[in-house]
Each structure stands twice: as C-alpha cells, then as structure tokens.
Write a protein that holds these residues in place. Structure first.
Motif, PDB file in Angstrom:
ATOM      1  N   MET A 236       0.836  -1.210   0.000  1.00 10.19           N
ATOM      2  CA  MET A 236       0.000   0.000   0.000  1.00 10.19           C
ATOM      3  C   MET A 236       0.875   1.265   0.000  1.00 10.19           C
ATOM      4  SD  MET A 236      -3.164  -1.007  -0.045  1.00 10.19           S
ATOM      5  CE  MET A 236      -4.189   0.310   0.583  1.00 10.19           C
ATOM      6  N   GLU A 237       2.152   1.041   0.086  1.00 10.03           N
ATOM      7  CA  GLU A 237       3.091   2.185   0.137  1.00 10.03           C
ATOM      8  C   GLU A 237       2.820   3.175  -1.008  1.00 10.03           C
ATOM      9  OE1 GLU A 237       5.736   4.181   2.264  1.00 10.03           O
ATOM     10  OE2 GLU A 237       4.729   2.284   2.797  1.00 10.03           O
ATOM     11  N   ASN A 238       2.472   2.586  -2.146  1.00 10.58           N
ATOM     12  CA  ASN A 238       2.242   3.364  -3.359  1.00 10.58           C
ATOM     13  C   ASN A 238       1.063   4.332  -3.258  1.00 10.58           C
ATOM     14  OD1 ASN A 238       2.951   4.000  -5.965  1.00 10.58           O
ATOM     15  ND2 ASN A 238       1.467   2.566  -6.858  1.00 10.58           N
ATOM     16  N   PHE A 239       0.203   4.117  -2.275  1.00 12.23           N
ATOM     17  CA  PHE A 239      -1.025   4.915  -2.199  1.00 12.23           C
ATOM     18  C   PHE A 239      -0.974   6.048  -1.197  1.00 12.23           C
ATOM     19  CE2 PHE A 239      -2.284   0.814  -3.966  1.00 12.23           C
ATOM     20  CZ  PHE A 239      -2.818   1.262  -5.164  1.00 12.23           C
ATOM     21  N   LYS A 240       0.204   6.275  -0.641  1.00 14.21           N
ATOM     22  CA  LYS A 240       0.317   7.390   0.297  1.00 14.21           C
ATOM     23  C   LYS A 240       0.308   8.698  -0.485  1.00 14.21           C
ATOM     24  CE  LYS A 240       2.614   5.007   4.039  1.00 14.21           C
ATOM     25  NZ  LYS A 240       3.939   4.645   4.564  1.00 14.21           N
ATOM     26  N   THR A 241      -0.837   9.322  -0.503  1.00 13.26           N
ATOM     27  CA  THR A 241      -0.994  10.565  -1.263  1.00 13.26           C
ATOM     28  C   THR A 241      -1.513  11.630  -0.326  1.00 13.26           C
ATOM     29  OG1 THR A 241      -3.213   9.855  -1.786  1.00 13.26           O
ATOM     30  CG2 THR A 241      -1.529   9.419  -3.436  1.00 13.26           C
ATOM     31  N   GLN A 242      -1.498  12.861  -0.801  1.00 11.26           N
ATOM     32  CA  GLN A 242      -2.222  13.929  -0.115  1.00 11.26           C
ATOM     33  C   GLN A 242      -2.982  14.712  -1.166  1.00 11.26           C
ATOM     34  OE1 GLN A 242       0.806  15.932   2.412  1.00 11.26           O
ATOM     35  NE2 GLN A 242      -0.553  15.237   4.056  1.00 11.26           N
ATOM     36  N   THR A 243      -4.030  15.372  -0.727  1.00  9.74           N
ATOM     37  CA  THR A 243      -4.787  16.174  -1.702  1.00  9.74           C
ATOM     38  C   THR A 243      -3.896  17.295  -2.222  1.00  9.74           C
ATOM     39  OG1 THR A 243      -6.896  17.252  -2.137  1.00  9.74           O
ATOM     40  CG2 THR A 243      -5.862  17.747  -0.023  1.00  9.74           C
ATOM     41  N   ILE A 244      -4.288  17.823  -3.398  1.00 14.76           N
ATOM     42  CA  ILE A 244      -3.394  18.672  -4.194  1.00 14.76           C
ATOM     43  C   ILE A 244      -3.428  20.141  -3.745  1.00 14.76           C
ATOM     44  CG2 ILE A 244      -2.904  19.401  -6.570  1.00 14.76           C
ATOM     45  CD1 ILE A 244      -2.596  16.383  -6.188  1.00 14.76           C
ATOM     46  N   ILE A 245      -2.289  20.801  -3.773  1.00 18.96           N
ATOM     47  CA  ILE A 245      -2.240  22.254  -3.569  1.00 18.96           C
ATOM     48  C   ILE A 245      -2.675  22.902  -4.886  1.00 18.96           C
ATOM     49  CG2 ILE A 245      -0.726  24.237  -3.104  1.00 18.96           C
ATOM     50  CD1 ILE A 245      -0.788  22.479  -0.690  1.00 18.96           C
ATOM     51  N   LEU A 246      -3.737  23.648  -4.839  1.00 16.03           N
ATOM     52  CA  LEU A 246      -4.339  24.153  -6.078  1.00 16.03           C
ATOM     53  C   LEU A 246      -3.945  25.579  -6.394  1.00 16.03           C
ATOM     54  CD1 LEU A 246      -7.932  22.700  -5.545  1.00 16.03           C
ATOM     55  CD2 LEU A 246      -6.048  21.697  -6.858  1.00 16.03           C
ATOM     56  N   THR A 247      -3.211  26.183  -5.487  1.00 21.18           N
ATOM     57  CA  THR A 247      -2.958  27.621  -5.628  1.00 21.18           C
ATOM     58  C   THR A 247      -1.508  27.944  -5.945  1.00 21.18           C
ATOM     59  OG1 THR A 247      -2.668  27.646  -3.240  1.00 21.18           O
ATOM     60  CG2 THR A 247      -4.826  28.309  -4.091  1.00 21.18           C
TER      61      THR A 247
ATOM     62  N   LEU B 243      -4.000   5.904   5.432  1.00 20.79           N
ATOM     63  CA  LEU B 243      -3.493   4.563   5.090  1.00 20.79           C
ATOM     64  C   LEU B 243      -1.979   4.488   5.238  1.00 20.79           C
ATOM     65  CD1 LEU B 243      -5.726   3.670   1.984  1.00 20.79           C
ATOM     66  CD2 LEU B 243      -5.740   2.527   4.228  1.00 20.79           C
ATOM     67  N   SER B 244      -1.469   5.341   6.110  1.00 19.61           N
ATOM     68  CA  SER B 244      -0.013   5.421   6.229  1.00 19.61           C
ATOM     69  C   SER B 244       0.548   4.443   7.267  1.00 19.61           C
ATOM     70  CB  SER B 244       0.398   6.842   6.621  1.00 19.61           C
ATOM     71  OG  SER B 244      -0.168   7.153   7.888  1.00 19.61           O
ATOM     72  N   GLN B 245      -0.364   3.861   8.104  1.00 22.72           N
ATOM     73  CA  GLN B 245       0.129   2.963   9.145  1.00 22.72           C
ATOM     74  C   GLN B 245      -0.432   1.553   8.972  1.00 22.72           C
ATOM     75  OE1 GLN B 245       2.340   4.257  11.277  1.00 22.72           O
ATOM     76  NE2 GLN B 245       2.044   6.440  10.850  1.00 22.72           N
ATOM     77  N   PHE B 246      -1.755   1.467   9.140  1.00 18.02           N
ATOM     78  CA  PHE B 246      -2.407   0.154   9.117  1.00 18.02           C
ATOM     79  C   PHE B 246      -3.659   0.213   8.271  1.00 18.02           C
ATOM     80  CE2 PHE B 246      -0.791   1.042  13.471  1.00 18.02           C
ATOM     81  CZ  PHE B 246       0.312   0.190  13.472  1.00 18.02           C
ATOM     82  N   SER B 247      -4.134  -0.968   7.941  1.00 11.87           N
ATOM     83  CA  SER B 247      -5.463  -1.035   7.348  1.00 11.87           C
ATOM     84  C   SER B 247      -6.475  -1.427   8.415  1.00 11.87           C
ATOM     85  CB  SER B 247      -5.472  -2.023   6.175  1.00 11.87           C
ATOM     86  OG  SER B 247      -4.790  -1.454   5.084  1.00 11.87           O
ATOM     87  N   SER B 248      -6.356  -0.790   9.555  1.00 15.50           N
ATOM     88  CA  SER B 248      -7.284  -1.037  10.674  1.00 15.50           C
ATOM     89  C   SER B 248      -6.992   0.009  11.744  1.00 15.50           C
ATOM     90  CB  SER B 248      -7.039  -2.416  11.287  1.00 15.50           C
ATOM     91  OG  SER B 248      -5.856  -2.372  12.084  1.00 15.50           O
ATOM     92  N   PRO B 249      -7.851   0.090  12.764  1.00 13.57           N
ATOM     93  CA  PRO B 249      -7.493   0.906  13.922  1.00 13.57           C
ATOM     94  C   PRO B 249      -6.305   0.291  14.660  1.00 13.57           C
ATOM     95  CG  PRO B 249      -9.848   0.426  13.892  1.00 13.57           C
ATOM     96  CD  PRO B 249      -9.189  -0.473  12.871  1.00 13.57           C
ATOM     97  N   CYS B 250      -5.879   0.989  15.695  1.00 16.00           N
ATOM     98  CA  CYS B 250      -4.730   0.541  16.478  1.00 16.00           C
ATOM     99  C   CYS B 250      -4.938   0.988  17.926  1.00 16.00           C
ATOM    100  CB  CYS B 250      -3.444   1.127  15.884  1.00 16.00           C
ATOM    101  SG  CYS B 250      -3.369   2.922  16.002  1.00 16.00           S
TER     102      CYS B 250
END
Lengths: 701, 701
Positions: A1-12, A354-361
């Motif tokens: 899932m490493e590949n999916f670490k994203t953040q929303t885009i800076i639009l300005t 999704l940066s740590q787990f696919s569940s609570p902790c």
C-alpha cells in the motif's frame, strides 16, 4: 500500500504543466485504490449483496464512483456526450441510506459485474482525456474544469472509506483479505483514560475562498466562536473502557439514552457495538475483511447515539457532566496538537491516510502533544449537527452534497480514521452522518458544565417567507432600488424619528424594522405570522438567516444571508419583534409616536375600520405612515370592505382619496405623497413590481 | 328670452379678470334658464311625475344639474366639503334611461320640492364662490379648475334641452306655458323636398387639444375621411313628407324596419311619431307645453328607427337607395353652408340657440346656401354610431360621459335644435342617443349607392388581451425598455432577416410581427386565440385598437392606441395574421426561413415534442428563434411534459440546457444567448417582470 500514500493537491501554487501531471497521478492512484478495495470480496456474486439492508448492493458503489465523474463533467459542460446514459442514471443516486425507520423496496435491474468493469475502463479513458486536455490555470478555483476533476477524485476517496464500512458489514464468509494492506497487530495493555484541561479560546472556524486545497462547499466561510475551558479525555474511548458501560447494563437502561437513541436501540435490538462479536462469553471484533480476538486497547467504534449514552452513563455514575466535544472544541484540540500544516494537510504521526495500518490501532499508540489520536485511528463523533458557516454558498455543480444534511439530524465527525485520505485528512474537512450511522468512528469525551448551543438554523422553505427574505435582504439594486431605505429616509425627513417610539405593523421579514431602528429610539415590529417574524429575530440575535428560494420548476437555491451592514446590526437591539394580528391588535400597543403601515391596509379584513381607530394608539401629534398599493382585490379584501376602487353615484372612488378622507377626522396630511416602486421576487424568472404610495399624517384632534 | 342669448366661452383668448366675469355671467344665465324651464310645470306636484316611464321623475333633473357641479368640484378637489351628501348621492345618477326592454322599479325616497330649491340656492352660492376665487389663467385647459366650471355649465345646458323633451312627454294637463319664450306661429305651404348634389371630399373630423371652446372628450382627435359624392334632401323631412310614409302603411310593414326598429315599434305599438296626436282623423302636434294643429311644414320629429324605416320605404318605392347621412356627410353639408365661424360657433341665421322660437319652425324658413336647416330647427339623425376619434382620451373627471355610448348602439345627431345652446350649438358638438330615443330630432335623407362602413371599434375588455395590448403597444420605456425591438434587432443581426419568410408563433397582439416586418420579406403571424389576433389585424387595417385596462379595483382606463410609427405601418402589409393552435399546427405552415417562438414553449401542451419536430417546417439552413422563460409551472404545462426544472438521477436538469440538447439533433446554436427583461402589466399598481432567454439555432441536418 506504500504506493497509495498521497495527499490532496495544492491548487494555488505551482505551474500548470506540472499540476496537470500531479493531478493525473492523484487521480490514477485514487482510481486504483478504489478498485483494489473490491479485491476483498470473495467473488463477483458478492457484488450483489448489501453491506447494510438499507443501502445499495456493493456493485452500485463500484459503478457510482466512475459515473459521478461523468455526470458532473456533463453537468458542468466539460463533456457534451455521455458514455452510457443507462448506467449514468442507474449508478447515479442512492448513496445515502434510506432512513432506517423508513424502509424502501425499490427494484433495480443490476447489470453483470463485468459490464461495470468495462464501463469503468471507458470512464477512466474519458476522465484522463479531460485531465490531459481541459483548461488548467493556477489557481484552480470553484468554477474551473479542474475543480470538477478534483471533485470527482475527492468524491471517490470518500467512497473508498464508506464502501470499506459496507464491506465490513458483509457476512465474513463473503470477504477475503485481498490487496488492501495489513491490519495492526498490536494490542497494548489498556491504559486508564484521564482528563486533560483545555483553556478557553476564541477560535476561528471555516476556510476562505481561495484556500490552497480542494474543499466541499460546507467548509467555506469564516466565523469565530468563543469556547470556554473544558476537560477532555486524553485518549479515545477504548473497547475496554466502553465494556464497562455494556456490562453495567448500558444497553438496557433507557435513562442513559436520548429518545432517538432508545428508539434506534430498540429497533435494532442492539446490546453492544455493531462490530463486536460475543461468542460463549468471549468477545472478538469484526474488521473489514477479518475477525480478530477483541483488541481491548483499540478505540471502540460506535454511532453517536451509543457514544452519547456512554457519556450519560458516565455522568450518572460520577455526578460530573460528560458529553462529546463540539466542533469548536475539537478544533481547540487540533490546534493544540500541531497536527496540521499551514495548508491544513495532516502532518501528525498518526494512524491516518493509510499510512500505518489497514485497521485501527491501540488508543495510546499515537500521541499528539498531551492527547492521543487527535487525528486518525477512528473518527470522533461531536455534539455538533452540521450546518453551513454563516454565508454558506452551495456549489452549483453539487448542490445536494451539503444542504440535505443541514437538518439538525446529521452530526459532525472529526479527525479522520486510518482509511481517511485526501480531503478527509485535512484540517477543514467536515463530514456528517445521521446519528445512528456507523463509520470507522468512535469518540472521546468532554467533561464540562457548559451546555453548548447546538441549534441548527434550518433553511426556511415556506415560499412566502423565503420570497419576503429575498425582497427584504437580497436587494437587487439595479432594479428594485433601495425601496426600504428610501421609504424610511422619507419618513425620517418628515417625522424626525430621532427619540421616537415606532410601531411597525406587517413587519414581514424585518428590513423596515432594521431601517427604522437606525433613526428611532425604539421599534416595536409586529407581523401576522410567527413564521415571518422568526426571520428578523434570527437576524437580530444570530446575524443570519437561511432559506430556500425557487429557481425553476422544482429546483431551489439555498440562501445564507449574513447581516453585514454594521449600522443595521448595531441598532437591531432597539427592536422588539412580536407576532400579533393587526386585525385585532392587543390593547397594549398604544402611545406610539409613529405608527407605520407598510403594505398593511391591503392585508386587513376591514381597512376602513382600522383607519378609523388607529389614532387611539398614537400620542398627540403622533405620525401615521401609510405605504400601500391600495390593491384590495389581489390581496383578497372582501368587496364590501373596499375603501375605494369602484364607482359610487357614478363617480370613481379612488381608495387613496377615500383613505385620506377617512383619516381627515383626526389627522392632517404632512409631507409630500411619494410613489415608490417595489420589486417582489417570485422565482428566478418572475418578479412582481408594485407601485406603492407613501403618505404621512399627523394626529391633530 | 332675449336675455338668454348666449354662446359658449372662448377659453383661449382674453384676460383672466374679464374671463372670470364672462364665465360668471354665462353660469348665471345657464342657471336661470334651467330653473325657468320648470315654470312650465303646472304645480309642484308635477315634479313627481315622469316624462318617460323609463326615466326619473322631473324633480331629479332639477336637483341633478346643481349636484353635478358639486360632485365634480369635489372629485377634482376644487372643494373639499360636500353640501349635502344625501342629495349629492340621490341626484347623482340615473340620467340615462334604463333600457326600454329592461324595466327597472327602483324605489327612491324623493325629498320635498322646496328642499331641492333650497339646495340649489346653497349650490349656487358655492359655485359662485368657486368662480370668484378659483385659479384662472388663459388658456383654460383640461386640467384647470375652470374647465370643471365649464363642464358644469355645459352639462346643465344639455339638461335644459333633454328636460324640455321630458316635459314635452308629461300629460298636457300637467304643463303650462310658463316663462320659456314663444313658439313659432308660421306654417308655410309645404314645399316639395328635392335632392341636392354634394361633391366628393376629403374631410377632416375632430378638434385639436387647445381648441378655443370647451368640448366634451369625444370631440377631440383628428382624423380624415374620404367621402364620395352623394345627393341630399334640400330640407329636413317635414311632417307632411313623413305622413306619406304613415298613410302608406309604413308602421305596419315589417320589411321597412330594421330588426331593432320593428322590435321597438311592436313594443310601443307605435303607429306614428310620438308627438303626433290624431283625433277624429285630424292631426295635431304636442309641443313642450302646448298642443297645436299639425304644422305640416315643420320637420317631423322621430327617432332613428322611424327615420331609417322612412328611408327604406322611400328606397322601396323609388328603387333608388336612400339612407341617413353619415357624420362625415353632415360635415360636408355644414362646410358648404358656412354655418359656423372659425371657432366653431354657430353663426348661421337659424332656429337655434333659443334665438328664434321656443319650438321648431317650417323646414323652408332658414336657408343655408342651397340647403335649409343645416343647423337648427331640430337635430338630424345620422347613420353613424358614435365612437371616439382615433386616439380618443377619456376626460378623467367625467369618465363615463362618452365611453358607455361607444357601443355601436348610440347614433350621432347633428345640427342642433331650436333649444340647443352652448356647446350643443357648436361645429364640433357630438351627441348621441340610443336609436329608439326621442329628442327634438328629425332627419334629412341622402341618396347614395355607397354603403358606409359604420362598424364601431368597441373596447376590448378581455383582461388578457387588453394587458397584452399594453405590453405590446403602450411600452413604458423607462422601465420595460424596448423588449420587442431589441429582440428583433438581435435576431436580425444573427439571422439576416432581409428577404426571409418568417413564421411567428404566439403572436399575441402583434408587436413582434410588426417589428419583424420591418426587416423580413414576409411574416406569417399565428396566435392561439382569435380574440388576440383580432387586435393586430385592426392595427394593420385600421391603424388603431381600443381596449380597457384595469386601474384599481373595478375601475378601468380606456385606451385608444393609434399606430403612429410610420415604419411599422408601412411594413404591416407584409404580415399575414391567422389564428391557429401551435399544439397542432396545420401542415401548410412549412418551408419557412425563420421560425420564431416568443414565450411559446411555456404555453404548449408538450414542448419537447414540439422542439423535436419543428425542423420539419424550416428550409435547409433555416433559423429557429426561441425566447422563453422556461417557466412551465406558472403556465400550467403538466409536470410530465416539463423538459427540465427538476432533478434527474440527482442532478439538476435545467430546461434551457435540456431544450438545447433536444435541438442538437438537427440544429446548431448560432449567435450569443441573450437575457431580456420583459415587463407585463397587470393593473395600475402591479406588473410582472419576466427574465426571458433568447437563443437562436440553425438547421444543419
């Protein structure tokens, strides 16, 4: 899932070329993440199951996130042809659950799964084509095509989370682990929760237009709230902490529950949280795609009603007042925790995105200053029903994203969960669900003597009231002119309102009362209808009103009017608003210096009788102000009560002259009679223009 | 009676001081002449008799002429207090006879005669006070207080004549000779009547605002009429000439009579003129206050119906066509006779203005050029029903003087009688009565092959049609702007209308059709309703339309719209107006270059179906022009036929977009879409403003 670490885009910031690349990448990851979610279904037949009996089958959500882009692009005229009108209708709506107390048995004719995958392929091509070719300039704002691209992406990210909840509700034999990352395997010794003191603050809420990140319409606006100090639980309530409530008979004792909570509990026969499993006295926990022995140190996941019952139980046990935090209180925690950067992107080390787990902790795994899990792990229910910030504006391309939730029945959740990404993981994110709804959500509690004001200003939908608000407050200056201002100025010139005590009848939604208060010492403003008079009271006390107005056909606009005129606001405290019937006015309304009848005569049962007696309510030398169309017919005054508008003895009797003549017994005319033009809106395409005569009289005998 | 030889006042010349003196004297003489009329009643009890069973008792008229001044002064705000509200109501109306075929038994509680005389004294004082003090400047015009003084005087002078007719109808034993001058004692040998040739002429009718003499509203306006040559009887028809008709069985032969005439004759059992008495085969004649042996050389006095029957009898006997003169034909006689001065005052040596006798006189006594009695002796019935001249405006202080007679049922009488004074004796005087009515009136006949066009344009009273006329033609430019002009100019810019064949649907009252005709080669203009399309046809063919619009309550305004725009008139012949239903348009309407749908879509049963098929009626490359509010709801389009204005699959469907999309099958958009604001009047105080979208399309496939 490493590949999916994203953040929303800076639009300005940034250049258009690289921004296009960046958004393309963000889209592709979103798209793939969404599809990967369904790798947790055991086979295609599971797509036809419902996670929740009140929601669509799983297949709907696979189609829906694709169809949404196409429908919005089409609505925004970014594309001019649909891919598949049938699918774009079938997968368009039904996202929200039907109410749990209002079951619905609609029949849908769902297509084969492979056709939906096929559709997704075509949609993806078209979306990429838009991304590759649509006009892009920085900043990307509300009206840009790329705002719509971002809307599609962020919409899909919401559904990644909500669909994961639905999958979590499928029978365990329908799901497999799939390709959606690893759950947390830690379960610490459960630490005792305790309270942390938070000092009072004057906190700013809402983001400004032009903010660097994509936002849903409900995030915009700027308001301040003064929040008293309070105590807050250091950690989210864990499964262990919640168990005390369960074993203490929490689910059987009605007094802990709100009426709404008890009704839900009884309907569901709930005895513990939804994802808890109790088998032979042994507890385990259902995750999205597996069942594990109960991780007691993880946060309990409940709906608001359960969280609230827990707080009430705790209050009852301890004698101290417990409740959930309000929205503003949560922001005080978030500011103290340093969990977000200047753009509002979450930067805390936390179980989010999704940066740590696919569940609570465990609830003591991620510390944020003095607290744990200010963001991440599971969402935190608040006491605050969602509403627009003052001045809220609907995004025209998604006009039912927010407003249907501004009904006092949808409570905000804050902080995000382990699967919250994109906009969900930002400081300003505002999501709200019905109080009985399940998300990956739990709670932390607040101990405070303050009972927060949680009243939501609902949108006034009565057409007459709403249209009056438009006339009174949303003045279309190039056309209607300042009818109200001009009227009051004219009266002030003649009657010198300074130090005067004014009675205003037919106050409607109050503009005249506010205008009179600029000059007069005191204004008593009455209206026939409590529904009308409620609006100026809100304006005086809360500084804003909300209402819907007719656009075309069945379509509505949502209006948030915030009273920004300083002079009107400042003087509003001089006004007393009341409901009363001018046809039979209470005797208490007497001894006024000025009585104003704005478009009142034509609303009365017997205007002549009213004019014959109105002098009794004025002081000697007092002023009577009449603004009227003298149009009895349209307003339904019975023919026998018309003061004029007919022939008598062969001569035309004009109502204006006739009323003057009636008044001459006690009054003399003062000032010039003035003709005013008054525009009243009926819908986006239709208004009425009234010719109003303004005349003034002085009580002389 | 020498003292009563007066003429109406020159209002445009002289100085204010002497004019006030002159009018004071004119008033006093009028007042006294009126009172002296009643010296012919035998005693006060006669005041309670009716001269005609369908008119008020004589007392009414004694009170009425006084009350009229007071009521009008009050209405015009020249005085602000009444003398006696009861009298001013009781003696106010009922001047017109109730219809002879519609008897009415109202009960009146009449006061003693002396109270009416007392009232007259008080009224006279008040009127003199007004005359002595009211503002007077030269010229005296419509809006001056002294116009109202003249109105009272001239009104009283009318009643002097009409009351004399009522006294003439009282039983002979109720009247005495009194103080009203001497009758004529001459009865010449009856000369044979013969015909005089009158050559064709282009005659001007009507007087201009600012004319030197007081006039009733119906006299104003300026119009020309081309009149063919005709033959006219040299003298009025004498009792002797009329006797031939009577003895020839004229009153028994239905074919001589119009339907209206025969119905009247049968109802009245008439066998000869009303004032003829036949006793033992010997005829005598009732005058106002005496009976004399039949003066065979005097003019016969009959109503129009009898005069018309006489002409038909004469036609039937001779084979030549006889009828009465039209109004214009009478003016040709009057101009030839040199009977009036430049101001229009009668200057002929004639039996008029009480200057000769208090009765008629022989028909060969007063020659005016080749004819006798062009003016004076008795009034002369004409074929012309009265109507306002084009552009007629009601005098607002006497709004029912003329318009109730513009119904095609009231025929003009011309020339005046021995007792016609003041305005009655002027060139422009226009009085009209129901055709069965008696006055001191007879006739002269015309021999002509020309059948005059006597159609009266009645006032259209349908509210929708009238309001459409206001929108279309009486444009309120500061507000509504030139909606129609702007629309057509915009279309012309895009579609180049020159040499185009245009189909205009929903033509309403035609403004758009006229505007399109300025540019296009031909315009076919259709409307749903024959009642609407009648109006532009009248405008094209007669250059004017008449309608009433709502003022306030039950009060109306009368509108005479004359199309004065030369460009619109010139091109009107290019327009073909038809009634047809656009929901089911005839196949003939095809092959147009341009089709225009102004506010049509919202009026259709099924707008989508219409848009799907409209291309079939256009040539290749033809233009479709749509102006619409897309407001289905207000116009009653059934919900299932709405093209938009609702949500579908959760997205708002806007009708404008939806219609564009439907049209895209065959059309492409051309030009810019334009927003126009369109004002529609509902009454004096209320209008509707529509926001209209204008868009254009070209047929491409």
């Amino acid at each position: 899932m490493e590949n999916f670490k994203t953040q929303t885009i800076i639009l300005t910031a940034g250049d258009a070329v690289s921004k296009r690349v960046e958004i393309r990448d963000y889209f592709l990851k979103t798209w793939e993440l969404d599809e990967r979610l369904y790798s947790q279904l055991k086979d295609d037949s599971v797509f036809y199951h419902r996670g929740d009996p009140l929601r669509h089958i799983i297949l709907f959500y696979l189609g829906h996130t694709a169809v949404f882009y196409i429908n919005k692009f089409f609505l925004a005229k970014i594309i001019n042809k649909r891919i598949n009108p049938l699918f774009e209708s079938l997968f368009a709506i039904g996202v929200d659950e039907m109410s749990w107390d209002d079951l619905n048995d609609k029949n849908y004719n769902w297509p084969p799964v492979n056709e939906v995958w096929e559709y997704r392929k075509e949609a993806k091509e078209l979306i990429l084509q838009v991304i590759d070719t649509a006009e892009l300039s920085i900043p990307i704002t509300w009206k840009c095509p790329f705002w719509m691209v971002m809307m599609g992406i962020e919409h899909e990210r919401i559904h990644i989370e909500t669909s994961s909840v639905l999958i979590r509700q499928l029978p365990i034999d329908k799901v497999v682990k799939g390709l959606f990352g690893e759950i947390c395997h830690a379960d610490s010794n459960v630490p005792a929760n305790d309270l942390v003191f938070v000092s009072a603050s004057n906190i700013s809420l809402g983001k400004h237009k032009g903010h660097s990140l994509y936002g849903w319409d409900n995030e915009y606006g700027q308001t301040r709230e003064i929040v008293d100090s309070f105590m807050v639980s250091r950690m989210l309530v864990s499964n262990a902490e919640y168990l005390q409530f369960v074993t203490d008979g929490g689910y059987s004792e009605k007094s802990y529950w709100t009426d709404e909570g008890w009704a839900w509990k009884s309907y569901k026969n709930a005895t513990m949280p939804l994802f808890w499993i109790k088998d032979n006295g042994k507890y385990s926990l259902r995750l999205v795609a597996e069942i594990i022995p109960m991780p007691w140190s993880w946060p309990v996941e409940v709906n608001y009603l359960e969280a609230k019952a827990f707080c009430n139980w705790k209050t009852s046990k301890t004698g101290d007042k417990y409740r959930l935090p309000t929205e503003a209180e949560w922001y005080m925690l978030a500011q103290g925790a340093g969990a977000f950067n200047a753009d509002g992107l979450s930067v805390a080390d936390a179980n989010i995105n999704l940066s740590q787990f696919s569940s609570p902790c465990p609830v003591n795994m991620f510390a944020h200053s003095e607290l744990f899990d200010v963001v991440g792990n599971v969402w935190q229910w608040t006491e605050s029903p969602i509403a627009g910030y003052p001045g809220f504006e609907v995004h025209p391309m998604y006009d039912d994203f927010s407003t249907p939730t501004f009904d006092g029945k949808h409570n905000l959740i804050k902080g995000g969960s382990w699967i919250s990404t994109g906009n969900e993981a930002t400081y300003h994110a505002r999501y709200a669900f019905r109080r009985h709804f399940y998300q990956h959500a739990g709670f932390r509690y607040v101990q405070s003597e303050i009972e927060p004001d949680l009243e939501v200003q609902e949108y006034e939908t009565d057409l007459d009231v709403a249209n009056s608000c438009e006339d009174n407050w949303m003045v279309d200056s190039d056309f209607a002119g300042m009818y109200y201002g001009k009227l009051v100025e004219t009266v002030n010139d003649v009657c010198a309102l300074d130090s005067k005590n004014v009675l205003l009848l037919n106050a409607q939604t109050g503009r005249l009362a506010f205008e009179f208060a600029k000059y007069a010492q005191h204004v008593t403003a009455l209206d026939f209808s409590a529904r009308f008079i409620r609006m100026p009271i809100l304006l005086r006390d809360k500084g804003m009103v909300r209402y819907t107005v007719k656009d075309e056909g069945e379509l509505l606009f949502y209006r948030d009017f915030v009273l920004s005129d300083e002079e009107l606001r400042r003087n509003a405290s001089k006004i007393c608003f009341m409901q009363d019937n001018p046809n039979n006015l209470k005797p208490i309304y007497t001894n006024f210096d000025v009585i104003v009848l704005p478009l009142l005569l034509e609303e009365l049962v017997d205007p002549v009788n009213f004019l014959e007696n109105v002098h009794l309510r004025l002081v000697n030398g007092g002023c009577l102000v009449i603004a009227s169309t003298y149009d009895w017919e349209t307003n339904g005054v019975a023919r026998e009560y018309w003061p004029g508008g007919y022939k008598k003895d062969g001569e035309p009797v004009r109502s204006f002259d006739s009323c003057k003549s009636i008044l001459s017994t006690h009054f003399e005319s003062i000032g010039q009679d003035v003709e005013l033009r008054h525009l009243k809106r009926l819908s986006s395409v239709r208004s009425v223009v009234l010719n109003v005569k303004l005349s003034m009289y002085k009580l002389v005998k």
